[in-house]
Design an enzyme around this catalytic site. Structure first.
Site, PDB file in Angstrom:
ATOM      1  N   GLU A 103       9.038 -34.197  75.161  1.00 17.28           N
ATOM      2  CA  GLU A 103       9.627 -32.937  74.776  1.00 17.28           C
ATOM      3  C   GLU A 103      11.508 -32.762  74.901  1.00 17.28           C
ATOM      4  O   GLU A 103      12.438 -32.014  75.904  1.00 17.28           O
ATOM      5  CB  GLU A 103       9.133 -32.181  76.216  1.00 17.28           C
ATOM      6  N   CYS A 125      18.728 -26.621  80.269  1.00 19.41           N
ATOM      7  CA  CYS A 125      17.819 -26.069  78.916  1.00 19.41           C
ATOM      8  C   CYS A 125      18.145 -25.548  78.179  1.00 19.41           C
ATOM      9  O   CYS A 125      17.707 -25.997  76.938  1.00 19.41           O
ATOM     10  CB  CYS A 125      16.560 -25.075  79.407  1.00 19.41           C
ATOM     11  N   HIS A 169       8.739 -29.191  83.277  1.00 25.14           N
ATOM     12  CA  HIS A 169       9.879 -30.476  82.663  1.00 25.14           C
ATOM     13  C   HIS A 169      10.992 -31.173  84.086  1.00 25.14           C
ATOM     14  O   HIS A 169      11.119 -30.647  84.661  1.00 25.14           O
ATOM     15  CB  HIS A 169      10.429 -30.090  81.927  1.00 25.14           C
TER      16      HIS A 169
HETATM   17  O1  SUG Z   1       9.031 -25.254  76.362  1.00 21.42           O
HETATM   18  N1  SUG Z   1      10.094 -21.469  77.466  1.00 21.42           N
HETATM   19  C1  SUG Z   1      10.658 -22.493  76.911  1.00 21.42           C
HETATM   20  C2  SUG Z   1      11.057 -23.102  77.961  1.00 21.42           C
HETATM   21  C3  SUG Z   1      11.825 -23.765  77.916  1.00 21.42           C
HETATM   22  C4  SUG Z   1      12.455 -24.773  79.001  1.00 21.42           C
HETATM   23  N2  SUG Z   1      13.636 -26.193  78.656  1.00 21.42           N
HETATM   24  C5  SUG Z   1      13.668 -27.213  79.550  1.00 21.42           C
HETATM   25  N3  SUG Z   1      13.206 -26.412  80.788  1.00 21.42           N
HETATM   26  N4  SUG Z   1      14.260 -27.469  78.613  1.00 21.42           N
HETATM   27  C6  SUG Z   1       9.038 -23.566  77.258  1.00 21.42           C
HETATM   28  O2  SUG Z   1       7.964 -23.523  77.842  1.00 21.42           O
HETATM   29  C7  SUG Z   1       8.393 -19.155  76.342  1.00 21.42           C
HETATM   30  C8  SUG Z   1       8.205 -18.526  75.442  1.00 21.42           C
HETATM   31  C9  SUG Z   1       8.062 -17.443  75.586  1.00 21.42           C
HETATM   32  O3  SUG Z   1       6.566 -17.369  76.218  1.00 21.42           O
HETATM   33  O4  SUG Z   1       7.841 -16.259  74.729  1.00 21.42           O
HETATM   34  C10 SUG Z   1       8.930 -20.961  76.424  1.00 21.42           C
HETATM   35  O5  SUG Z   1       8.443 -21.847  75.145  1.00 21.42           O
END
Ligand code: SUG
Length: 448
Positions: free
Chosen positions: A174, A371, A250
């Site tokens: 990730e 993020c 994460h």
């Molecule tokens: O991968 N949300 C992302 C959020 C990523 C956050 N990144 C870090 N913490 N670095 C994920 O879960 C949600 C999309 C939706 O539900 O429409 C989403 O992909």
């Protein structure tokens, strides 16, 4: 030679919506099906970029992706013209259409892992695109991510790019969301800190029971090998499986590091003391004085951390040697978190200042300030070799806000994703964007 940490922020794409796609990410699951506002989301992100630039930081921008991803839908058996592909997916498999429309590439902390040149064997800055294979909607990001990063960091004398790791859960990667780098100065050799959720090949490691551990030890080790990092320059640590089961999907939801400082929750890791000792020892060998701030669970619970995104903050070094924490509004709304932050900044420690940003549109999908940014430490020569089109400036900010206002909708619901017009709007906007950011042709519709 001077060196910098440059934050490249993901520009929110025109299809930003709440698809409820991320099992294990509390915000994504709880805001599913709400109407989104892509225009507001993109403007909120741009405002943060502009604010950091105005504070004197070098700020960059990372382009969003083409969505709906028609090629991904075709690979799943939908055929016909692009409009027919979308129409058929909407009729037969709406969840797949929703996944192919996600603007999730905005969370560029997951785009790649980056190792600065001072740490790598060949003295180049190394990038490995993250395979993000835990979720289908994110697993389709890396080919375009690689092309965009290639167009931003094109000079092979300074930049080395690696393709994403094998696309299986055993190498779940990730990117920078589970990677932090400590150093005395950005231009000096540092220690890279890789945090994994489970081991895929060694059953002696504990693993979460309820939610997936997205990053594996073997993926982190592979990235370290690809980047040519030395044994003295890396520390691997396991995330506490019980916090993953509470929504910490994460490491950057429970810890953030910068310079010589790690700011983390008391329950973030397994074997915390041994891990901190290793960091202290390896950094001392590099002339750096490692320090950590552990936030006690009796002041801020893991649930507070997940809901407020206290640790999904940006920890930035200021000219006077102190640090600034960029947090989302949700931290101010949580009395325990806010009172902890008041105490922290008045205690005389390294973190002296907190700045609050409204990133609600992204936060509702589990994406906070950290993020939204990919950190790239660069020396002056390397910075000069970056495509200048992606470095934020006052005119670029004005151009991008104008571009968002011209192309983005201010409301998007699930039913709107079936509208073939949305694909045309997205392609028109992105075609213009590649000219604004001087990226050349990077999108499937431009190269196929
Ligand atoms: O991968 N949300 C992302 C959020 C990523 C956050 N990144 C870090 N913490 N670095 C994920 O879960 C949600 C999309 C939706 O539900 O429409 C989403 O992909």
């Amino acid at each position: 030679m001077k060196s910098f940490e440059v934050n490249f922020d993901g520009l929110v794409g025109p299809t930003h919506n709440y698809g409820g796609l991320s099992f294990g990410n509390v915000a994504s699951q709880s805001n599913s099906q709400q109407a989104s506002n892509p225009k507001e989301a993109a403007l909120q992100g741009l405002e943060k970029m502009k604010a950091l630039m105005d504070m004197g930081f070098v700020q960059g921008v990372l382009a969003p992706q083409e969505r709906p991803d028609v090629a991904a839908l075709r690979s799943l058996g939908f055929s016909g013209t692009d409009a027919q592909v979308i129409e058929r997916a909407a009729k037969d498999a709406m969840p797949l259409l929703v996944a192919s429309c996600s603007a999730s590439s905005m969370w560029v902390a997951n785009a790649a892992t980056v190792s600065p040149s001072a740490d790598t064997a060949d003295g180049r800055v190394h990038f490995t695109a993250a395979n993000l294979n835990c979720k289908f909607h994110r697993s389709i990001e890396h080919p375009t991510t690689s092309r965009v990063l290639g167009a931003m960091f094109a000079d092979q004398q300074h930049f080395a790019h690696h393709a994403a790791l094998p696309a299986v859960a055993q190498f779940g990667d990730e990117g920078a969301a589970n990677h932090t780098r400590f150093c005395r100065d950005y231009g000096e050799a540092g220690v890279e800190f890789f945090v994994y959720g489970r081991s895929a090949f060694d059953s002696r490691y504990p693993a979460p029971q309820k939610y997936p551990a997205r990053q594996t030890l073997e993926a982190s080790q592979s990235v370290a090998r690809l980047h040519g990092l030395s044994e003295e320059g890396v520390v691997f640590a396991q995330q506490n499986p019980s916090v993953i089961d509470q929504g910490v999907f994460h490491n950057d939801v429970i810890a953030v590091g910068n310079g010589e400082l790690l700011f983390h929750h008391q329950d973030a890791f397994l074997n915390t003391e041994a891990m901190l000792d290793e960091l202290r020892r390896k950094l001392a060998a590099r002339g750096a004085k490692f320090e950590s701030i552990s936030v006690p669970r009796d002041q801020v619970t893991v649930d507070d951390a997940v809901r407020s995104y206290l640790f999904n903050s940006q920890l930035l070094s200021l000219a006077d040697g102190s640090m600034l924490l960029i947090v989302p509004e949700e931290c101010r709304a949580n009395p325990r978190v806010w009172s902890y932050l008041q105490g922290l900044t008045s205690a005389g420690g390294p973190i002296r200042e907190v700045k609050v940003f409204d990133l609600k549109q992204s936060m509702q999908n589990g994406g906070g300030p950290a993020c939204l940014r990919l950190r790239v430490a660069l020396n002056e020569t390397e910075l000069a070799a970056v495509n200048p089109g992606v470095i934020m400036s006052a005119p670029l900010y004005d151009t991008l806000t104008g571009w968002v206002n011209k192309h983005y909708r201010d409301a998007l619901r699930e039913s709107d994703l079936a509208d073939p017009q949305l694909l045309l709007e997205c392609r028109t906007a992105l075609d213009e964007l590649t000219q604004i950011l001087k990226l050349g042709s990077v999108y499937p519709f431009q190269i196929n």
